[in-house]
Each structure stands twice: as structure tokens, then as C-alpha cells.
Design an enzyme around this catalytic site. Structure first.
Site, PDB file in Angstrom:
ATOM      1  N   GLU A   1       0.821  -1.213   0.000  1.00  0.00           N
ATOM      2  CA  GLU A   1       0.000   0.000   0.000  1.00  0.00           C
ATOM      3  C   GLU A   1       0.860   1.271   0.000  1.00  0.00           C
ATOM      4  O   GLU A   1       0.572   2.243   0.689  1.00  0.00           O
ATOM      5  CB  GLU A   1      -0.956  -0.010   1.195  1.00  0.00           C
TER       6      GLU A   1
ATOM      7  N   ASP B   1      -8.082  -9.573   3.411  1.00  0.00           N
ATOM      8  CA  ASP B   1      -7.947  -8.457   4.349  1.00  0.00           C
ATOM      9  C   ASP B   1      -9.059  -8.458   5.386  1.00  0.00           C
ATOM     10  O   ASP B   1      -9.984  -7.652   5.304  1.00  0.00           O
ATOM     11  CB  ASP B   1      -7.967  -7.126   3.578  1.00  0.00           C
TER      12      ASP B   1
ATOM     13  N   ARG C   1       5.557  -8.026   8.538  1.00  0.00           N
ATOM     14  CA  ARG C   1       4.233  -8.353   8.019  1.00  0.00           C
ATOM     15  C   ARG C   1       4.301  -8.922   6.604  1.00  0.00           C
ATOM     16  O   ARG C   1       5.042  -8.433   5.760  1.00  0.00           O
ATOM     17  CB  ARG C   1       3.322  -7.120   8.020  1.00  0.00           C
TER      18      ARG C   1
ATOM     19  N   GLU D   1     -13.285  -3.433  11.164  1.00  0.00           N
ATOM     20  CA  GLU D   1     -13.232  -2.652   9.932  1.00  0.00           C
ATOM     21  C   GLU D   1     -14.261  -3.115   8.910  1.00  0.00           C
ATOM     22  O   GLU D   1     -14.841  -2.305   8.187  1.00  0.00           O
ATOM     23  CB  GLU D   1     -11.824  -2.748   9.341  1.00  0.00           C
TER      24      GLU D   1
END
Length: 699
Positions: free
Chosen positions: A290, A364, A323, A392
Site C-alpha cells: 500500500e 484483508d 508483516r 473494519e
């Protein structure tokens, strides 16, 4: 040797505050979480401490504050204490953090002994004792022994230095960076206490989308102040490190991990941090994802980057959590394949103080995903599980969604390598790794109830308990949370647990069942958006994930499609490659199938999908009715807020259902099954809804 009398004044003052907080005249705002032990009625227990450390002192205060009447005598002592050692109790297997609770004769008196090989073990044992008593255990028959199966049990705070929280739905950041290190808010202590009650032993203070400023002397001093508060509670602090910091802070021209000057800069920075925080845990890194910088910017591998940082913290006993969420700027064949493709070839190349942090699923944090194929695929590398506690994709703070079933569904999944489960990989049992870990993206903010609602607290609680022991069941954990939060009355606990256990599946049903994923509105992820198709990168668009057309729906991940099934172990891959042997709950994740496909229920796929939407909406109605029936049995403040949120959830579940069905019908040209209610509005109305200021999303 020190009796508890030395701290009698401190304990009495603390006890007075707790008694005031428990006054019936004061509304219950949820601040006390599950730690609701009241001052004992009648004579309090005699709590003796056979050593003096700050951690043992805290354990004694907890017990003095909350032990019920009838527990006459408790002793806190390390297993190495001569009198305890003489009892020859089975403490050798407890490790560094385990505890043992047993009625014994110590010297000339009978006592309830809480012991462990460290003061942290005794602290965890003290909380375990209180938990057992609060959930109805017989004090005369207590005999407990437990050790954590997972070594690192860490919260990841996605908190920014300006006080905002990415994907946070409980107010501003708990950390007031502006007033630190001078002012240490009492809430920092309360936060640490709550984590210690669950055995959580680490916290990453800042967002994985890190700013280099977090590594400047000013912010290191602030982190050190928090570390000082957390240390007696057994909690280490970690920092998310921005990979390009040597350029931004050090003036170097590169951040290439193979450059000796870069490695030297990181070693100097690590030494600086450890001078301020001697027990600093280490770094968490998000790299080449990202838009975040990383080693691949220089043609290096993730292992090159992780190992360079690992060398910097190794002399101090630190670790690196690297990660595996690599959501690249280029359009992949299948976003779900990226992490495996980049990390599987690196198995065995990471330093022994590196853990690769892998999300529970390959996309995700969706309401339901198959477990990530990396679990079971990197036997030479410790893999640290990453769950998202903050919701989320599951309705933010306002939807009741207990995540215990999501966590346990993942942990109990078979990897396809014999009887091995994901939990066996995570806790290190599968390959006997010395390091193991579980991380949870925190749902904690400055709201008085910490997590945005009472029931959101249960997800923090469930994460902590399952990080201690991944084999605990979701329902037993829900029950012990409910008993500690609302009291042990079965007339309250039983319906609350039923609500909790049904809640996550309800969200799956009304947002997208049968393996649908990422059909939320883009950016803020609030509400439905399966129609979005015009964003720059294909994998930003929900249509990329559901692939719905007039003939069918679902993402083909078999050999005829992206072949993502091949990333699983062969026996499992074979089952997932066939729609007939793929679990229906994951069908559309792995297969593009026709709308008329016959399902196990006898319905067509279209009829089954519609039924799931209706079932999800109905389940919220059932939860709401159950909660309404508890109005006179739960304090007014917590009951009222939850009732309001359930009303919001019911309204938004209908919105999800109606908007989704309107879109699917526009694609497949099919009518709704007979007797099914039509959407309240046409598709254009749903597409026109915009929410530019949804919480938790940086604008």
C-alpha cells in the site's frame, strides 16, 4: 519476606476508589470492562507476599481489592521460594509465565498458594484466580495450572501521532503524544491492567503505516514513559518502524538493507532506543505494501530487510515482526496469491529473531475468509498470526459481532498436512519453534467504554484468552466474559451468550455469504458497494472479487482461473478445487458457479444467497428482542447504548440486504423467489448514498 501489610495504605486507597465507582447511584459506563470485582463484604482475605517486586505488589492489590468473602488466606510466592520449593509442586513445566494455584500447608498455616517461576506468572495466576471465582468456581476446590501456548501475545495499535486511529471506532488514540512523557494518564495503567488480566504481554504503540518521527528522540522518550507504566504489568512496548527512516532521519541516500551504512544507522538507532527502554520488544514492519517503502524498492528481499533489522536488535534480545501483507501497486493475477508468492520462497532464510506476521486470511480481515495458505507452507519460519479485533469490515463499533468464532474457526482449521491445525503452526508446536506469536489489531480508543460498545470489549477479551491458549472454545470464552461483565445470573448470561455466538454469522449473512468477500464500499468500508467498478486499480473494486455476471458469481481460483488453490497443501487443494467438495461457506471464494447451481439445501444458488440475506436480517431482529427482554436485568446505561446500537444494526442489515439484492438482480436479471420482500429502493438510490466522513478512515 514481606506481608501485604506494608502496602495496606495503598490497597485501602485503591479499594475506596473502586467502592465509589461501584456505588449504585452511579451509572455504569462500561469503563471497568470485565474487571468488575467488588470490595469483599465482610472480612477481607489475608494476602501474603513472600517477595517484593512491583509486579507482585500489583498482584496483591488485585486480590485484596476483589477476592470475595470466604477466601481467608492467600499467599503469593515464587516457585524458587524455599518453603514453596519444599512442597515439590509441578512448577518446572510452567515456563516463565505460567502459574499454579493450589491449597497447601505453608509453614504453620493452610493457605491458597499462587505461584510461578516469575512474578509475571504470579500476576497472571492472581487474575486467573479472580476469573475463576467470578465465573462461579468453588473456592474450596481450586486447583489450577496453566502456561501460555503462544509466547508473544501482542496488540497492534494503528494509532497515529496526531491522535487519530486508522480503522479505529472508539474515539481518539489512548496515547496523548502531546502531553507525554510528562503526563502519564491514569488510563494507561488501567489499560495495562486489563491486558495483564488476559496475559497480553506486548503492545505496538503506533500505526503500521508508520511515520519516521516515531523513531526520533522526542518520541522515543514518550514511548519510554509508556514502557515505564506497562513494565510492572508484564507488558513490553514495540514500535512500528518506517523502512525509509535512514533517509528521512539519517540523511542517507538509500535505505537498501544490504548497504553497510544503512545497517549501521539502524544499529545506532536500536542502541538509542534500548538506552531509553531497556526491555524494548523490537520492531513491527509493514514494507512494500500500500505504498509503504521496503527492501523490494532496491531489488532486495523481505528477508534481507527483516534480517538487517534483526541484527540491529539482536544484542538487546529484541525481535522483528515482519508483516506478510503485501498489497502491491501493480495489478496481481489474484490479490489473494501475493503474500504466498513473495514469502514462500523465502522460508528458512529469515534470522531466528524474526517472525513473519500473517493475516488470518489472504485478502484483508473479511467477515469470513479461508485461512491464509502460508500457514503450513513455511515450516522453517515462525509465523505470527494477525487478527483484526477492531471491526473494519464487520459493522464498525455499532454492529454486535463477537469475533471469537472467527478466531477459533481459523485456528482450528486443518492445514492439509496431516492433523496439523493453524493453531499448531501459530503456537510453534508444529515445528518446535522457539518464537511464536499472535497479534491483534486493537479496538481501543479514548471512549469511556474503551471499545465503542460493551460487546466490542468481548473481542479484546477473546483475543487475549485465545492468544494464551488457541484451543479454548469461542463459546466458553464468551460465557466467562459475560459472567464477569454482567454477573453470573443464567437468566442474563445464557441469552447474552446466544446473542454473541450467533452475531458474527449474522454479519456474514447480511453482508455476503457463501464465500463472497470485499463487497463493501471502498475506502472507508462502510456499507455495501458490490457495484463499484471504476477505480484506477482493478483490485480496489468490489467487482474484481465477486465476478458476478448473468451466468454466475464467484472468483475462480482453480486451475482454470488464478489457481490459488494450489497454494494449499495437496490434499486440501484437491478438495478445494472441486465445487462439490468445497465447503459451501467458501464456495464463491474458490469458484465461479452458476446461479442455478443446486445447493445442499435443495435451493438454487440464487435462492440460497437470498435466504442468507434474509436470515442475517432476521438474526439481528432476534438479538434485538433478546436484549429488549433484559431491560430490567442490566444497568440502564449499558442496556440503553446496546439497544440503540442494535436498532442501528437492524436498519443497516436491511440496507445491506436490499442494496445487495438490488445489485445482484441488475446483474443476473432474475426475480426474487416467491414471497421474498423486494428492496425498499431501486439500485440508483443505493448507489447514490455517500459517506465521506465515515470514522476510522484517513481523509
Amino acid at each position: 519476606m514481606t506481608g501485604h501489610g506494608r502496602w495496606r495504605g495503598t490497597i485501602a486507597a485503591t479499594l475506596a476508589l473502586v467502592m465509589a465507582a461501584a456505588s449504585p447511584a452511579r451509572a455504569d459506563d462500561g469503563y471497568r470492562l470485565w474487571l468488575r470485582g467488588e470490595a469483599p463484604v465482610g472480612p477481607s482475605a489475608r494476602v501474603t507476599v513472600r517477595d517484593e517486586t512491583a509486579t507482585l505488589r500489583l498482584a496483591a492489590e488485585e486480590l485484596t481489592r476483589s477476592l470475595p468473602a470466604g477466601i481467608a488466606d492467600v499467599t503469593l510466592a515464587l516457585a524458587a521460594d524455599p518453603q514453596v520449593a519444599a512442597l515439590r509442586l509441578p512448577t518446572a513445566s510452567l515456563g516463565d509465565e505460567g502459574y499454579l494455584i493450589r491449597r497447601v500447608r505453608l509453614g504453620q498455616r493452610e493457605t491458597l498458594l499462587v505461584t510461578g517461576n516469575s512474578d509475571r506468572g504470579v500476576l497472571y495466576g492472581s487474575f486467573a484466580l479472580l476469573r475463576q471465582l467470578a465465573t462461579g468456581a468453588d473456592a474450596t476446590r481450586l486447583a489450577l495450572a496453566s502456561s501460555p501456548r503462544v509466547k508473544l501475545r501482542v496488540l497492534n495499535h494503528w494509532d497515529n501521532l496526531d491522535g487519530s486511529v486508522e480503522r479505529g471506532y472508539a474515539g481518539q488514540s489512548l496515547w496523548d503524544w502531546w502531553t507525554l512523557p510528562d503526563f502519564k494518564d491514569p488510563r494507561y495503567t488501567d489499560y495495562a491492567r486489563a491486558n495483564a488480566s488476559l496475559g497480553i504481554n506486548g503492545t505496538v504503540l503506533n500505526n503500521v503505516n508508520a511515520k519516521a518521527d516515531s523513531l526520533t528522540p522526542r518520541y522515543i522518550a514518550k514511548a519510554a514513559a509508556l514502557a515505564d507504566v506497562f513494565r510492572p504489568w508484564g507488558i513490553k512496548v514495540y514500535l512500528s518502524a518506517r523502512f525509509s527512516a535512514p533517509i528521512e532521519l539519517g540523511g542517507l541516500k538509500t535505505a537498501d538493507p544490504r548497504d553497510p551504512a544503512v545497517a549501521a544507522w539502524w544499529k545506532t538507532k536500536a542502541d538509542e532506543i534500548y538506552r531509553a527502554v531497556p526491555d524494548f520488544g523490537g520492531f513491527l514492519v509493514k514494507a512494500n505494501s500500500e505504498g509503504q517503502p521496503g527492501p523490494r524498492d532496491y531489488g532486495a528481499t523481505h528477508a534481507d530487510g527483516a534480517n538487517m533489522l534483526a541484527a540491529a536488535v539482536r544484542p538487546h534480545g529484541g525481535i522483528v515482526m515482519w508483516r506478510a501483507f503485501v498489497y502491491a501497486d501493480t495489478d496481481p493475477e489474484d490479490r489473494a496469491k501475493q503474500a504466498y508468492s513473495e514469502f514462500k520462497p523465502l522460508d528458512g532464510t529469515f534470522a531466528d529473531n524474526v517472525l513473519v506476521q500473517v493475516k488470518n486470511g489472504a485478502i484483508d480481515f473479511q467477515p469470513r475468509e479461508p485461512f491464509h495458505p502460508l500457514f503450513g507452507a513455511m515450516p522453517k519460519t515462525p509465523l505470527l498470526m494477525e487478527f483484526q479485533i477492531t471491526k473494519e469490515y464487520l459493522g464498525f463499533a455499532t454492529h454486535l459481532a463477537y469475533l471469537g468464532p472467527l478466531f477459533t474457526e481459523t485456528l482450528a482449521a486443518r492445514t492439509g498436512r496431516g492433523a496439523e491445525t493453524v493453531a499448531d503452526v501459530v503456537d510453534g508446536a508444529a515445528e518446535h519453534h522457539a518464537l511464536s506469536g499472535m497479534a491483534g489489531v486493537a479496538n481501543i480508543g479514548r471512549d469511556r467504554d474503551w471499545s465503542g460498545s460493551t460487546f466490542n470489549q468481548a473481542n479484546w477479551y477473546a483475543f487475549g484468552r485465545l492468544a494464551w491458549d488457541p484451543t479454548l472454545g469461542a463459546e466458553p470464552v464468551a460465557r466467562e466474559w459475560a459472567q464477569q461483565t454482567f454477573g453470573t445470573d443464567p437468566g442474563v448470561v445464557d441469552p447474552v451468550v446466544r446473542m454473541m455466538m450467533a452475531s458474527r454469522e449474522a454479519v456474514v449473512d447480511y453482508t455476503g455469504a457463501l464465500g463472497l468477500a470485499h463487497v463493501m464500499a471502498t475506502g472507508h468500508h462502510y456499507g455495501p458497494g458490490p457495484w463499484v467498478s471504476d477505480l484506477k486499480r482493478p483490485e480496489w473494486n468490489p467487482v474484481y472479487y465477486h465476478r458476478a455476471d448473468r451466468g454466475g458469481i464467484g472468483f475462480d481460483r482453480t486451475r482454470s482461473g488464478s489457481d490459488a488453490v494450489a497454494q494449499y497443501a495437496p490434499a486440501l487443494a484437491k478438495r478445494l478445487a472441486d465445487p462439490a467438495t468445497t465447503p459451501e461457506r467458501e464456495l464463491l471464494w474458490f469458484h465461479h458457479v452458476g446461479w442455478d447451481r443446486r445447493m445442499a439445501s435443495g435451493k438454487t444458488l440464487w435462492e440460497e444467497l437470498v435466504a442468507h440475506y434474509d436470515r442475517g436480517v432476521a438474526a439481528v431482529g432476534t438479538m434485538r428482542a433478546s436484549w429488549d427482554a433484559l431491560r430490567d436485568r442490566v444497568d440502564a446505561e449499558r442496556w440503553g447504548k446496546t439497544a440503540t446500537y442494535l436498532a442501528i444494526q437492524q436498519r443497516e442489515a436491511r440496507w445491506w440486504r436490499d442494496a445487495s439484492l438490488a445489485y445482484w438482480m441488475s446483474v443476473n436479471g432474475r426475480a426474487l423467489p416467491a414471497g421474498v420482500a423486494a428492496p425498499a429502493h431501486d439500485l440508483a438510490w443505493y448507489k447514490a448514498q455517500l459517506f465521506p466522513h465515515a470514522p476510522g478512515h484517513p481523509e
